[in-house]
Structures are given as structure tokens and as C-alpha cells.
Design a protein around this motif. Structure first.
Motif, PDB file in Angstrom:
ATOM      1  N   VAL A 321       0.837  -1.209   0.000  1.00 16.62           N
ATOM      2  CA  VAL A 321       0.000   0.000   0.000  1.00 16.62           C
ATOM      3  C   VAL A 321       0.868   1.254   0.000  1.00 16.62           C
ATOM      4  N   GLY A 322       2.044   1.195   0.627  1.00 13.03           N
ATOM      5  CA  GLY A 322       2.934   2.351   0.600  1.00 13.03           C
ATOM      6  C   GLY A 322       3.405   2.685  -0.806  1.00 13.03           C
ATOM      7  N   LEU A 323       3.839   1.663  -1.546  1.00 17.87           N
ATOM      8  CA  LEU A 323       4.301   1.872  -2.916  1.00 17.87           C
ATOM      9  C   LEU A 323       3.176   2.355  -3.823  1.00 17.87           C
ATOM     10  N   MET A 324       1.996   1.762  -3.678  1.00 19.29           N
ATOM     11  CA  MET A 324       0.878   2.144  -4.545  1.00 19.29           C
ATOM     12  C   MET A 324       0.354   3.545  -4.225  1.00 19.29           C
ATOM     13  N   ASN A 325       0.323   3.915  -2.940  1.00 19.68           N
ATOM     14  CA  ASN A 325      -0.065   5.283  -2.592  1.00 19.68           C
ATOM     15  C   ASN A 325       0.887   6.294  -3.222  1.00 19.68           C
ATOM     16  N   GLY A 326       2.183   5.983  -3.175  1.00 20.53           N
ATOM     17  CA  GLY A 326       3.156   6.873  -3.800  1.00 20.53           C
ATOM     18  C   GLY A 326       2.954   6.971  -5.305  1.00 20.53           C
ATOM     19  N   THR A 327       2.648   5.833  -5.943  1.00 18.81           N
ATOM     20  CA  THR A 327       2.415   5.814  -7.391  1.00 18.81           C
ATOM     21  C   THR A 327       1.190   6.640  -7.761  1.00 18.81           C
ATOM     22  N   ILE A 328       0.092   6.446  -7.011  1.00 14.12           N
ATOM     23  CA  ILE A 328      -1.144   7.187  -7.293  1.00 14.12           C
ATOM     24  C   ILE A 328      -0.936   8.680  -7.083  1.00 14.12           C
ATOM     25  N   GLY A 329      -0.262   9.045  -5.994  1.00 10.35           N
ATOM     26  CA  GLY A 329      -0.009  10.454  -5.720  1.00 10.35           C
ATOM     27  C   GLY A 329       0.827  11.104  -6.816  1.00 10.35           C
ATOM     28  N   THR A 330       1.839  10.399  -7.297  1.00 12.43           N
ATOM     29  CA  THR A 330       2.705  10.938  -8.360  1.00 12.43           C
ATOM     30  C   THR A 330       1.919  11.118  -9.662  1.00 12.43           C
ATOM     31  N   TYR A 331       1.051  10.155  -9.994  1.00 13.36           N
ATOM     32  CA  TYR A 331       0.219  10.286 -11.197  1.00 13.36           C
ATOM     33  C   TYR A 331      -0.671  11.526 -11.095  1.00 13.36           C
ATOM     34  N   PHE A 332      -1.341  11.683  -9.941  1.00  9.79           N
ATOM     35  CA  PHE A 332      -2.237  12.827  -9.774  1.00  9.79           C
ATOM     36  C   PHE A 332      -1.468  14.153  -9.828  1.00  9.79           C
ATOM     37  N   TYR A 333      -0.215  14.156  -9.365  1.00  9.15           N
ATOM     38  CA  TYR A 333       0.589  15.384  -9.413  1.00  9.15           C
ATOM     39  C   TYR A 333       0.819  15.806 -10.868  1.00  9.15           C
ATOM     40  N   PHE A 334       1.277  14.880 -11.690  1.00  3.27           N
ATOM     41  CA  PHE A 334       1.526  15.214 -13.093  1.00  3.27           C
ATOM     42  C   PHE A 334       0.227  15.479 -13.852  1.00  3.27           C
ATOM     43  N   TYR A 335      -0.854  14.803 -13.443  1.00  2.00           N
ATOM     44  CA  TYR A 335      -2.163  15.033 -14.065  1.00  2.00           C
ATOM     45  C   TYR A 335      -2.621  16.467 -13.779  1.00  2.00           C
ATOM     46  N   ALA A 336      -2.360  16.956 -12.551  1.00  2.00           N
ATOM     47  CA  ALA A 336      -2.746  18.317 -12.180  1.00  2.00           C
ATOM     48  C   ALA A 336      -1.883  19.354 -12.880  1.00  2.00           C
ATOM     49  N   GLN A 337      -0.615  19.029 -13.122  1.00  2.19           N
ATOM     50  CA  GLN A 337       0.289  19.983 -13.773  1.00  2.19           C
ATOM     51  C   GLN A 337      -0.024  20.126 -15.261  1.00  2.19           C
TER      52      GLN A 337
END
Length: 466
Positions: A321-337
Motif C-alpha cells: 500500500v505504501g508503494l501504490m499510494n506513492g504511485t497514485i499520488g505521483t500520477y495525480f501530481y503530473f495530471y494536475a500539472q
């Protein structure tokens, strides 16, 4: 079929009847996911803002922290079975109020009643399932609590998008009523009877749960209860006794990780999360896939918890869950940018969330309820369960409420990065602190805790002398 196999089937049947009430709790937990998009839409006959929606989600969990203390007393005084039966009443009232609701305030009250029932169920159900089970299947039976909860959540994802809010509530009302009808015929815990020296009733209860000769097991249970009850447990014993203090520290640590990895927010806001992923699949379909994966993985956990053990599952779960949370957060960051840069990765968030659910379900979702049923002696088990679930209710409320607040203020990627950080901290906690309890009797687990406390004290003494 051997007597041992027949006994295991009887245990599973009894646990299934008991955990119907946790399926009811699951319907309450998953209900906001398909319902909130409707309530916030223009078609809704109950106009609901984003802030009001967050309260509809979180107020249930906040109220669940109110009932563990009275339900602990009631279960200890009048029995686990009686307390669970009474726990169905708030759920029934809650769904009736949803059916007749004409305003947000009525929905608040409905969710409050559901929260009261939720607190009762998750205080008493782990104790009941832990006490009716043999050592060989105790872990598997305890994980049924979470499995049935996930079945209730899946039902909301599958039915909710296709029926009205009130029709969904009417369907959900069937579960607590069915629980009451079936659970009336289930035996009380033999541990409870022996605690009050009702040997004949304890024997009848155990004969209902087992096949073959029960005399040795009945004697062992009686000795265990007598040992635990030599000094009648009190609330202060959770802190005063070193072994109880260590068990409470470990249990609260595990439940902290369970909540701060973000599971409560992911389940309750599933459709809202999927709506901003850029995925080509419809939001409700992604939620259904998520629910199916939850149930399937919980089934796997039921099999694995008594084979691989508690600690390996929790360690693997925290890492995943730690790795996947980091992956999801990173995707949303670039999606927002600049979402055009990641449009070709539209499959990534749903994939990461599904892997997250798999990792969460095999360990953090199920094993904490096994641990709370195993780590404490009978004389303080209810008090420990009570404290753990008050703490969990407050933690879950905080996560659900702050999810919307942090998402609106700093972006959804910040939320998932935070979940990732806490998951990794939890991984270190599991590796360093958590003992293994697989296949051990309650007496063996207590002996192990005493040895661990003695080692801790010896290390402290060496440090002070040095």
C-alpha cells in the motif's frame, strides 16, 4: 468426514451467521460511494454541498467511537450474543431514516445511528469469533469479519449506481433483519458462560460448535478462564499490567497503520477518486472492479492468515500500500500539472488502486481484527477491544473528513503522498515490534508477551547501568 473437519464446518457456519452483522456494517461503509455523486448532482432532491457530503461520510465513523464502552460493559454482563443482536437495531433505524429522509440533517441522524451500530459490532464481533474458534482456524474465522464487511461494500458498488438512494436503503435493510432471524439460534460463547461458572451451558454451547469428544477442550477453556479471572480485570489493568500495556501498544500501532494508509477514504470516495483519474472506464464500473478485488483478496486472506502467519501478511501489506499510494499520488501530481502529458497512462491509477486494494486486503484489512482477539487475556479483552475501536473510530473519522479538506486545499496528490509516508513508517513498526501469533493458544501468546516484556526490561536495565 472426520470429527475435526465437522467441527471446523460448524465453526465456519456459526461465524458466518455472526458476521452477517459485519456485512451490514459494510453496506453502511460503502453506501456513500455510489450515493454522494447523486446527492451532489442537480438531479438530487436533497441538495448537498461538498462539505455536507464529507460530513455524511465521516459522521458515521465519529459516532462509532461512542458505543464501544457501553457495548463492552453489556457484552461482559449479558453476553456477546445478546450485545450483537442489539447492535442490529441502530442499523435498522439508520436505513429506515434514509428511506424517509427529506433533508441533509435527517441523513446525518441516519448515519449517526449506523455509526452506533458500527461501534458495537466491531467491539464485540472479534471477541465472539475468537472465542468460538479452535486454534487451527481462529485466524481464518476472525478474517471473516472483514470479508463480510467487504461483501457489504461490494453490494453498494454493484447495486447503488442502478437504483435510487431510497431503494438501495430498503435493500440494505434486509441484512440486519436477516442477521437477527438467524443469529437467535447461534450459541453463546463458552468462555462467557464459564466466566460466570455456568458449566452446563458452556458444555451445551461447545457441543453445538464441535463434533466428537469435547471434554478436554472444555477443561482447557475452564482452566484458561479461571487463570484469567483470578484477578478481575479493570480498565486500569490495560496500563498497569506490563503485558497488557505492550499488547495495547502493539494493537493501537497496527490499527493506526490500518487507518493512516488511507483505506477509509479510498473506499468511501471511490467514485469521486475515479472521476478525476482520466480513465476511459466509467466511474461506477471501476468501483465495482475495486469491490470485486477486495472480496476476492479477503477470501485469499482467510486461507493465508493461518498458513503464512499474521506478521508476514502485515509486512507485505504495508509495503504494497505504501508503494501504490506513492504511485497514485505521483500520477495525480503530473495530471494536475499538465494532464496531456499523462493521458496515455490513463490505465495507471486504476491499476495502482487495484494493487493497493489487493495489498491492503491480504493484511491490513483483516489481520488487525485477528490480533485484537488474540493479544489480550479474557479478563481485559473487552476493555482492550473497546479502547482500540474508540481510537480507530477517531482515526478513521479524521482520515475521511480531512481527505476532502486536504484535497481541496493542496491537491489530491498530497493526500496520497501522505498515505504513502505513513504506510512506510508502519512497515518499520511491523518489522521491529510485531510478534507472530499463528497457531498459538491464548496462554502461549500471553507467555510470549511476558518474555518480550522481560527482555525489554533487561535491555533498559543494561542501558541504565552502561
Amino acid at each position: 468426514m472426520t470429527a475435526k473437519t465437522r467441527s471446523h464446518w460448524k465453526e465456519y457456519g456459526t461465524a458466518f451467521c455472526a458476521t452477517l452483522i459485519t456485512a451490514t456494517a459494510g453496506t453502511c461503509y460503502g453506501w456513500p460511494s455510489p450515493t454522494l455523486p447523486y446527492l451532489k448532482s442537480k438531479e438530487s432532491d436533497i441538495k448537498t454541498s461538498a462539505d455536507e457530503a464529507s460530513w455524511i461520510v465521516s459522521i458515521m465513523i465519529l459516532c462509532s467511537a461512542l458505543t464501544p464502552i457501553p457495548s463492552a460493559y453489556f457484552a461482559d454482563r449479558f453476553g456477546r450474543k445478546t450485545c450483537l443482536l442489539l447492535g442490529a437495531i441502530p442499523f435498522i433505524i439508520g436505513w429506515v431514516l434514509v428511506i424517509v429522509a427529506k433533508s441533509v440533517s435527517v441523513l446525518y441522524v441516519a448515519r449517526m445511528f449506523s455509526g452506533l451500530g458500527y461501534g458495537i459490532v466491531y467491539t464485540v464481533a472479534p471477541m465472539y469469533t475468537g472465542e468460538i474458534a479452535t486454534n487451527e482456524v481462529r485466524g481464518a474465522l476472525s478474517t471473516l469479519i472483514t470479508l463480510m464487511n467487504k461483501v457489504g461494500i461490494l453490494a453498494q458498488y454493484c447495486i447503488g449506481p442502478f437504483v435510487s438512494m431510497r431503494t438501495l436503503a430498503a435493500i440494505n435493510l434486509i441484512l440486519p433483519i436477516s442477521f437477527v432471524i438467524t443469529f437467535i439460534f447461534v450459541p453463546e460463547s463458552p468462555y462467557y458462560y464459564l466466566k460466570f461458572e455456568r458449566s452446563e451451558r458452556a458444555e451445551r454451547s461447545l457441543r453445538h460448535l464441535r463434533s466428537g469428544d469435547i471434554r478436554l477442550e472444555l477443561k482447557n477453556i475452564e482452566v484458561s478462564v479461571q487463570e484469567d479471572m483470578k484477578n478481575k480485570g479493570t480498565w486500569s489493568d490495560l496500563i498497569r499490567e506490563a503485558t497488557n500495556r505492550k499488547a495495547l501498544w502493539i494493537t493501537l500501532g497496527v490499527f493506526t497503520i490500518q487507518q493512516l494508509c488511507g483505506s477509509a477514504a479510498v473506499v468511501a470516495y471511490a467514485q469521486d477518486i475515479f472521476s478525476v483519474t482520466g480513465s476511459k472506464i466509467e466511474d461506477y464500473k471501476e468501483s465495482i472492479i475495486l469491490g470485486c478485488v477486495q472480496v476476492a483478496t479477503c477470501c485469499l486472506s482467510v486461507v493465508l492468515v493461518d498458513r503464512l502467519g499474521r506478521k508476514p501478511l502485515l509486512v507485505l501489506s504495508s509495503l504494497g500500500v505504501g508503494l501504490m499510494n506513492g504511485t497514485i499520488g505521483t500520477y495525480f501530481y503530473f495530471y494536475a500539472q499538465n494532464k496531456e502529458d499523462v493521458e496515455h497512462l490513463h490505465w495507471l491509477p486504476i491499476t495502482a488502486i487495484l494493487i493497493y486494494i489487493v495489498c491492503y486486503a491480504i493484511g491490513l484489512s483483516t489481520v488487525p481484527y485477528v490480533i485484537i482477539g488474540e493479544m489480550f487475556p479474557t479478563n481485559v479483552k473487552l476493555y482492550a477491544s473497546c479502547v482500540a475501536h474508540i481510537y480507530t473510530g477517531i482515526s478513521m473519522f479524521t482520515v475521511q473528513k480531512l481527505f476532502q479538506v486536504v484535497k481541496d486545499a493542496w491537491g489530491i496528490y498530497t493526500v496520497f503522498w501522505g498515505f504513502s509516508l505513513f504506510s512506510m513508517l508502519g512497515l518499520m513498526f511491523m518489522l521491529i515490534v510485531l510478534p507472530e501469533t499463528k497457531g498459538k493458544s491464548f496462554a502461549c501468546i500471553q507467555a510470549q508477551l511476558r518474555r518480550d516484556v522481560a527482555k525489554d526490561n533487561a535491555r533498559k536495565l543494561i542501558t541504565v547501568e552502561y
